[in-house]
Scaffold this motif. Structure first.
Motif, PDB file in Angstrom:
ATOM      1  N   PHE A  14       1.287  -4.864   1.968  1.00  0.00           N
ATOM      2  CA  PHE A  14       1.323  -5.407   0.615  1.00  0.00           C
ATOM      3  C   PHE A  14       1.539  -4.263  -0.356  1.00  0.00           C
ATOM      4  N   ALA A  15       2.497  -4.431  -1.253  1.00  0.00           N
ATOM      5  CA  ALA A  15       2.698  -3.427  -2.288  1.00  0.00           C
ATOM      6  C   ALA A  15       1.763  -3.758  -3.442  1.00  0.00           C
ATOM      7  N   THR A  16       0.839  -2.870  -3.733  1.00  0.00           N
ATOM      8  CA  THR A  16      -0.064  -3.105  -4.855  1.00  0.00           C
ATOM      9  C   THR A  16       0.030  -1.927  -5.800  1.00  0.00           C
ATOM     10  N   ASP A  17      -0.628  -2.053  -6.964  1.00  0.00           N
ATOM     11  CA  ASP A  17      -0.545  -0.943  -7.919  1.00  0.00           C
ATOM     12  C   ASP A  17      -1.365   0.259  -7.452  1.00  0.00           C
ATOM     13  N   ARG A  18      -2.141   0.077  -6.399  1.00  0.00           N
ATOM     14  CA  ARG A  18      -2.862   1.227  -5.865  1.00  0.00           C
ATOM     15  C   ARG A  18      -2.249   1.709  -4.562  1.00  0.00           C
ATOM     16  N   GLY A  19      -1.000   1.377  -4.353  1.00  0.00           N
ATOM     17  CA  GLY A  19      -0.316   1.867  -3.163  1.00  0.00           C
ATOM     18  C   GLY A  19      -0.105   0.772  -2.138  1.00  0.00           C
ATOM     19  N   LEU A  20       0.390   1.220  -0.979  1.00  0.00           N
ATOM     20  CA  LEU A  20       0.757   0.276   0.063  1.00  0.00           C
ATOM     21  C   LEU A  20      -0.477  -0.083   0.901  1.00  0.00           C
ATOM     22  N   PHE A  21      -0.764  -1.385   1.002  1.00  0.00           N
ATOM     23  CA  PHE A  21      -1.859  -1.846   1.847  1.00  0.00           C
ATOM     24  C   PHE A  21      -1.298  -2.227   3.204  1.00  0.00           C
ATOM     25  N   ARG A  22      -1.577  -1.423   4.205  1.00  0.00           N
ATOM     26  CA  ARG A  22      -1.099  -1.762   5.548  1.00  0.00           C
ATOM     27  C   ARG A  22      -2.132  -2.650   6.224  1.00  0.00           C
ATOM     28  N   ALA A  23      -2.044  -3.939   5.949  1.00  0.00           N
ATOM     29  CA  ALA A  23      -3.060  -4.863   6.435  1.00  0.00           C
ATOM     30  C   ALA A  23      -2.957  -5.057   7.945  1.00  0.00           C
ATOM     31  N   VAL A  24      -1.717  -5.116   8.448  1.00  0.00           N
ATOM     32  CA  VAL A  24      -1.495  -5.200   9.887  1.00  0.00           C
ATOM     33  C   VAL A  24      -0.529  -4.076  10.229  1.00  0.00           C
ATOM     34  N   ASP A  25      -0.916  -3.241  11.197  1.00  0.00           N
ATOM     35  CA  ASP A  25      -0.173  -1.999  11.362  1.00  0.00           C
ATOM     36  C   ASP A  25       0.278  -1.780  12.802  1.00  0.00           C
ATOM     37  N   GLY A  26       1.239  -2.596  13.221  1.00  0.00           N
ATOM     38  CA  GLY A  26       1.824  -2.377  14.538  1.00  0.00           C
ATOM     39  C   GLY A  26       1.025  -3.010  15.666  1.00  0.00           C
ATOM     40  N   ILE A  27       0.981  -4.328  15.714  1.00  0.00           N
ATOM     41  CA  ILE A  27       0.260  -4.958  16.819  1.00  0.00           C
ATOM     42  C   ILE A  27       1.205  -5.816  17.657  1.00  0.00           C
ATOM     43  N   SER A  28       0.889  -5.905  18.943  1.00  0.00           N
ATOM     44  CA  SER A  28       1.690  -6.682  19.889  1.00  0.00           C
ATOM     45  C   SER A  28       0.749  -7.520  20.738  1.00  0.00           C
ATOM     46  N   PHE A  29       1.111  -8.758  20.958  1.00  0.00           N
ATOM     47  CA  PHE A  29       0.340  -9.605  21.865  1.00  0.00           C
ATOM     48  C   PHE A  29       1.188 -10.818  22.210  1.00  0.00           C
ATOM     49  N   SER A  30       0.758 -11.552  23.227  1.00  0.00           N
ATOM     50  CA  SER A  30       1.482 -12.785  23.516  1.00  0.00           C
ATOM     51  C   SER A  30       0.493 -13.899  23.841  1.00  0.00           C
ATOM     52  N   VAL A  31       0.952 -15.114  23.575  1.00  0.00           N
ATOM     53  CA  VAL A  31       0.128 -16.289  23.815  1.00  0.00           C
ATOM     54  C   VAL A  31       0.851 -17.175  24.822  1.00  0.00           C
ATOM     55  N   PRO A  32       0.314 -17.296  26.046  1.00  0.00           N
ATOM     56  CA  PRO A  32       0.972 -18.146  27.036  1.00  0.00           C
ATOM     57  C   PRO A  32       0.710 -19.626  26.750  1.00  0.00           C
ATOM     58  N   ARG A  33       1.619 -20.458  27.199  1.00  0.00           N
ATOM     59  CA  ARG A  33       1.442 -21.906  27.093  1.00  0.00           C
ATOM     60  C   ARG A  33       0.144 -22.353  27.752  1.00  0.00           C
ATOM     61  N   GLY A  34      -0.547 -23.259  27.117  1.00  0.00           N
ATOM     62  CA  GLY A  34      -1.730 -23.843  27.742  1.00  0.00           C
ATOM     63  C   GLY A  34      -2.951 -22.932  27.795  1.00  0.00           C
ATOM     64  N   ARG A  35      -2.890 -21.779  27.126  1.00  0.00           N
ATOM     65  CA  ARG A  35      -4.029 -20.872  27.180  1.00  0.00           C
ATOM     66  C   ARG A  35      -4.579 -20.607  25.783  1.00  0.00           C
ATOM     67  N   THR A  36      -5.759 -20.019  25.755  1.00  0.00           N
ATOM     68  CA  THR A  36      -6.400 -19.726  24.485  1.00  0.00           C
ATOM     69  C   THR A  36      -6.620 -18.222  24.354  1.00  0.00           C
ATOM     70  N   ILE A  37      -6.060 -17.666  23.301  1.00  0.00           N
ATOM     71  CA  ILE A  37      -6.248 -16.251  23.013  1.00  0.00           C
ATOM     72  C   ILE A  37      -7.183 -16.143  21.825  1.00  0.00           C
ATOM     73  N   GLY A  38      -8.210 -15.327  21.959  1.00  0.00           N
ATOM     74  CA  GLY A  38      -9.155 -15.128  20.862  1.00  0.00           C
ATOM     75  C   GLY A  38      -8.827 -13.852  20.124  1.00  0.00           C
ATOM     76  N   LEU A  39      -8.888 -13.901  18.793  1.00  0.00           N
ATOM     77  CA  LEU A  39      -8.670 -12.706  17.983  1.00  0.00           C
ATOM     78  C   LEU A  39      -9.946 -12.473  17.190  1.00  0.00           C
ATOM     79  N   VAL A  40     -10.634 -11.371  17.473  1.00  0.00           N
ATOM     80  CA  VAL A  40     -11.880 -11.106  16.759  1.00  0.00           C
ATOM     81  C   VAL A  40     -11.807  -9.783  16.035  1.00  0.00           C
ATOM     82  N   GLY A  41     -12.679  -9.620  15.078  1.00  0.00           N
ATOM     83  CA  GLY A  41     -12.717  -8.365  14.344  1.00  0.00           C
ATOM     84  C   GLY A  41     -13.400  -8.607  13.021  1.00  0.00           C
ATOM     85  N   GLU A  42     -13.809  -7.502  12.413  1.00  0.00           N
ATOM     86  CA  GLU A  42     -14.569  -7.593  11.192  1.00  0.00           C
ATOM     87  C   GLU A  42     -13.745  -8.125  10.035  1.00  0.00           C
TER      88      GLU A  42
END
Ligand SMILES: Nc1ncnc2c1ncn2[C@@H]1O[C@H](COP(=O)(O)OP(=O)(O)OP(=O)(O)O)[C@@H](O)[C@H]1O
Ligand SMILES: Nc1ncnc2c1ncn2[C@@H]1O[C@H](COP(=O)(O)OP(=O)(O)OP(=O)(O)O)[C@@H](O)[C@H]1O
Ligand code: SF4
Ligand SMILES: [Mg+2]
Ligand SMILES: [Mg+2]
Lengths: 326, 363
Positions: A14-42
C-alpha cells in the motif's frame, strides 16, 4: 494432489504518506481441491490482505498486488478483466469476510442480499432464489429463517450477521471458499455446527477451503495443512498434526503457548512480548527477531529462508528446531 | 477477588426485560411479533470483580450490556450503579454517570468514527466530560496507546489504516480514557488472535488490580472466560440458567446447557479431533420461546415436567444458582477431556521459549 488455487510469490503493498506498506511480502502456497488450508498469524500480519489479494478486492490505489501467478484452476486471476473477476467472485470462488457489519449493506434486508448473490451467479428464478436463501439461513441455524430473512442487518445479533455472511458465501456452492475468521463471533455450540456444516459441504461438493483464523482450536479441528504467517511472510508450513506436535518456529511455539486452556490453570497467559512490526518499517534480518527470545546477531542481520526441515514441513528460522539450539 | 465480595456492589441488575417489536411492511409498519431478547435477568457485580456473561449467539448478552449502560430503554426491570437507579437520572446526570461506566463494543469496525484520527477518538471521552486541556488529552491518548500495545505515533492515523485486532485495541484504549469504575466488555477479544488476546486479557487484569475496575465480560470463549472471570453467568434464550463462581461452574456445572457448552469447546489438539459431544437440535426462535424450561427442546435430560413448568433459578449452594428442575439428580458429565499439547515436543519447546524470555527480561 489436484491443486485448485496456486499462489506464487504474492506481494501486496500500500502506498501511504508514510511510505510503502508491504503488507504481504512474497508468499507462496497452494490449496488442493477438497482440502482445508489454515492460515494463522497475529493481528496485522497480512492474512486478510492475502485473501483480498486472491479475490481481487484490494483497493487500488493505494494497494498494488503483484505475483508470479495466482492460478485458480488454470486461469491466472490477476490477469482477468474486472468483469471476469466479478463473475468468479461469489460464484466459483467465494469469501466470508471478517467484518460482517461493514460487508453487509445496512439499507437492504439480509434476504435481498443473499437473493441478489444467488441471482447473479445462477439461472434461478427470484422465487426459487428466495426459497434457496431461506434454506441457506436454516443451514446456518438462524431460527425462524423464513421470518428473519426480511430483517435488516442491524436487527440481528453479531453472531447472526456472521452466519448470514456464511449463508451468502455458500449459496452458490463455490469450488473455493475463503473464510476470514468465520466463527469469531459465534459461541462454541454454533461454531461446532458451522464447522461441521463446512466439512459436510466439503465432502459433498469437494469444496476447497482457505480458513483464516487466530483460533488454533479451530485450526486443530478443521485444517489439513497450516500456514503460519508473520509480518507479511510465511514462517512455518506443516501438516496440522506436525504443527501441533512438533512446532519448530519460535513464533509458532509462542502462539501455541498463548492459547487459554480450560484444562490448565495459569495465573498469566504466556505471551509473545511486543507487537508485529509496522509494514513500513520491517527489521532487516528475521522479522521476528525483535520479539524472539532466541534471537542472536545473525537473526538480526540475515533473513532466514523458508526451508524444508522434514517432508512437508517448512520453517524460516536459523535456529529451528529450538531445543537443539538453546 | 475474595474481599471484594464483601463491599457494596458496583452494579445491581434486577428483573431486567427487553422485548423488541418485529415489524413488517414499508408504509404501514405493523408488529408481527416480539423478540424476547432479555427476560427477567438479575445479578450483581462487586467492586474489582469480573462477572462473565456467556451463552449462545443471539441469547441476549449484548442487549443486556446495552441496557446496563442505558444505550436503550428496558421493557422492565432496574439497573442500579453504585446504588443509584439509572432510570431516575435525567439526561445530564446520565451523561456524568457514563464517565464511570464504559463499553468496549463487539464490533470494532462499526464503533470507531472513520473520519476521526485515533488521537481524536481517544480525546473525545475526555472532551465530553470536560477533563483536562488539549495538551493533556493528547498526552493521555499517547499513554493509552502504549498501554494497549500500540505506538504513540498511531494517534495521527485513521481507523481504516489498522487491522481488525489493532482497531479492537483502539476501542479498549477509548474505554479506559476517562478512568471508569465499570467496563462492559462485549466480546472484547474474540476478534483478536491468541497472542494479542493473551496480552489484552493480561492487560485487563492488570488494570483491574491497579484501579479496582469491575468488568462485565461478555464472551463466548469459555477458555478465555475461565481465565479472566471471578464468577460466570450463563444465559440461554434471554434467561439466566446458571450463575456461580468460576471454579464451581467449570468443575461442577449443574445446568445441562452449561454442561453442553463446556463439552463443545474445541480442543487445541488435532489428535483429539473426534466427534464432539454436540448439542442436538436447533436454537429455538426468540419469537416463540419453548414453554416451560426454554432448554427442554434440546436437553438430553428433559422430562414431562420440563415442557409444562418453568424452572426457577434455585440455589444449589451458596452463590450457585441453577434454573433446572432436576439438577440434583442429573448425572455429573464426563466432559473436559484433558486435552493434549502435552505430548509431542511442544511442552519442551515452550519451556525453552519461556526460559529464554525470562533470561532476557531486564532485571
Ligand atoms: N488500505 C490499507 N492501507 C494501508 N495499510 C493497510 C491497508 N489495509 C491493510 N493495511 C495494513 O496491512 C497490514 C495487514 O493487514 P491485514 O488486515 O491483512 O491483517 P490481518 O492479518 O488480517 O489482521 P487481523 O487478524 O487483525 O484481521 C496491517 O498492518 C494493516 O495496517
Ligand atoms: N434493535 C433490534 N431490533 C430487533 N431485534 C433485536 C435488536 N437488537 C437485538 N435484537 C434481537 O435480540 C436477540 C438478542 O440479541 P443480542 O445482540 O443481545 O444477542 P447476543 O447474545 O449478544 O448474541 P451474539 O453472541 O451473536 O452477539 C436476537 O434475537 C437479536 O436478533
Ligand atoms: S531466526 Fe532467529 S530471530 Fe528468527 S525466529 Fe529463529 S531464532 Fe528467532
Ligand atoms: Mg484480518
Ligand atoms: Mg452480542
Amino acid at each position: 494432489m489436484d491443486t485448485l488455487l496456486e499462489v506464487r510469490g504474492l506481494k501486496t503493498h500500500f502506498a501511504t504518506d508514510r511510505g510503502l506498506f508491504r503488507a504481504v511480502d512474497g508468499i507462496s502456497f497452494s490449496v488442493p481441491r477438497g482440502r482445508t488450508i489454515g492460515l494463522v498469524g497475529e493481528s496485522g500480519c497480512g492474512k486478510s490482505v492475502t485473501s483480498l489479494s486472491v479475490m481481487g478486492l484490494v483497493p487500488s490505489p493505494p494497494g498494488k498486488v503483484e505475483a508470479e501467478a495466482v492460478l485458480f484452476g488454470n486461469r491466472d486471476v490477476l490477469r482477468l478483466t474486472a468483469d471476469e473477476r466479478r463473475k468468479l467472485r461469489g460464484g466459483k470462488m467465494s469469501m466470508i469476510f471478517q467484518e460482517p457489519m461493514t460487508s453487509l449493506n445496512p439499507v437492504h434486508t439480509v434476504g435481498q442480499q443473499i437473493i441478489e448473490a444467488i441471482l447473479a451467479h445462477t439461472a434461478m428464478t427470484p422465487r426459487a432464489a428466495r426459497a434457496r436463501a431461506i434454506e441457506m439461513l436454516e443451514l446456518v441455524r438462524i431460527p425462524s429463517a423464513a421470518q428473519r430473512i426480511d430483517d435488516f442487518p442491524h436487527n440481528m445479533s453479531g453472531g447472526m450477521r456472521q452466519r448470514v455472511m456464511i449463508a451468502m458465501a455458500l449459496s452458490c456452492e463455490p469450488a473455493l471458499l475463503i473464510a476470514d475468521e468465520p466463527t469469531t463471533a459465534l459461541d462454541v455450540t454454533i461454531q461446532a455446527q458451522i464447522l461441521d456444516l463446512l466439512s459436510d459441504l466439503q465432502r459433498r461438493l469437494g469444496m476447497a477451503i482457505l480458513i483464516i483464523t487466530h483460533d488454533l482450536g479451530v485450526i486443530a479441528e478443521v485444517a489439513d495443512q497450516v500456514l503460519v504467517m508473520y509480518a507479511g511472510r510465511i514462517v512455518e508450513s506443516a501438516d496440522v498434526n506436525d504443527l501441533f506436535a512438533d512446532p519448530q518456529h519460535p513464533y509458532t511455539i509462542g502462539l501455541l503457548g498463548s492459547i487459554p486452556r480450560i484444562d490448565v490453570d495459569r495465573k498469566r497467559l504466556a505471551t509473545i512480548e511486543g507487537t508485529v512490526p509496522s509494514p513500513n518499517n520491517q527489521p532487516a534480518g528475521c522479522r521476528f527477531a525483535p520479539r524472539c527470545p532466541f534471537a542472536d546477531q545473525r537473526c538480526r542481520l540475515d533473513p532466514p529462508p523458508l526451508r524444508d526441515i522434514s517432508p512437508g514441513h517448512q520453517v524460516a528460522c536459523w535456529k529451528a528446531p529450538v531445543e537443539v539450539a538453546s | 477477588m475474595s474481599d471484594a465480595a464483601n463491599s457494596a456492589p458496583v452494579l445491581q441488575v434486577d428483573g431486567l426485560v427487553k422485548h423488541f417489536a418485529v415489524t413488517r411492511g414499508l408504509i404501514r409498519r405493523k408488529t408481527i411479533g416480539l423478540v424476547r431478547a432479555v427476560e427477567d435477568v438479575s445479578f450483581e457485580i462487586a467492586r474489582g470483580e469480573t462477572l462473565a456473561l456467556v451463552g449462545e449467539s443471539g441469547c441476549g448478552k449484548s442487549t443486556t450490556g446495552r441496557l446496563i449502560l442505558r444505550l436503550m430503554d428496558p421493557t422492565a426491570g432496574s439497573v442500579r450503579f453504585k446504588g443509584k437507579e439509572i432510570a431516575d437520572l435525567d439526561k445530564d446526570a446520565l451523561r456524568r454517570m457514563r464517565r464511570h461506566m464504559q463499553i468496549i463494543f463487539q464490533d470494532p469496525y462499526a464503533s470507531l468514527n472513520p473520519r476521526m484520527t485515533v488521537g481524536e477518538i481517544l480525546a473525545e471521552p475526555l472532551r465530553v466530560h470536560e477533563i483536562g486541556d488539549d495538551a493533556s488529552r493528547a498526552a493521555r491518548g499517547r499513554e493509552l496507546l502504549e498501554i494497549v500495545g500500540l505506538l504513540p505515533e498511531h494517534a495521527r492515523r485513521y481507523p481504516h489504516q489498522f487491522s481488525g485486532g489493532q482497531r479492537q485495541r483502539i476501542g479498549i484504549a477509548r474505554a479506559l480514557a476517562a478512568n471508569p469504575d465499570l467496563i462492559v466488555c462485549d466480546e472484547p477479544v474474540s476478534a483478536l488472535d491468541v497472542s494479542i488476546q493473551a496480552q489484552i486479557v493480561n492487560l485487563l487484569q492488570n488494570l483491574q488490580q491497579r484501579f479496582g475496575l469491575s468488568y462485565l465480560f461478555i464472551a463466548h470463549d469459555l477458555a478465555v472466560v475461565k481465565h479472566i472471570s471471578d464468577r460466570v453467568a450463563v444465559m440461554y434464550l434471554g434467561k439466566l440458567v446458571e450463575i456461580a463462581d468460576k471454579k464451581t461452574l467449570y468443575d461442577r456445572p449443574l445446568h445441562p446447557y452449561t454442561q453442553a457448552l463446556l463439552a463443545a469447546i474445541p480442543k487445541p489438539d488435532p489428535a483429539l479431533r473426534t466427534k464432539r459431544v454436540m448439542l442436538q437440535g436447533d436454537v429455538p426462535s426468540p419469537f416463540r420461546p419453548p414453554t416451560g424450561c426454554r432448554f427442554h427442546t434440546r436437553c438430553p435430560h428433559a422430562q414431562a415436567r420440563c415442557s409444562a413448568e418453568e424452572p426457577l433459578l434455585r440455589e444449589a449452594a451458596p452463590g450457585h444458582r441453577v434454573a433446572c428442575h432436576f439438577f440434583e439428580t442429573i448425572p455429573a458429565p464426563t466432559i473436559l477431556a484433558r486435552a493434549g499439547l502435552a505430548n509431542g515436543k511442544f511442552a519442551a519447546r515452550l519451556a525453552a521459549f519461556e526460559a529464554a524470555k525470562t533470561a532476557r527480561a531486564p532485571g
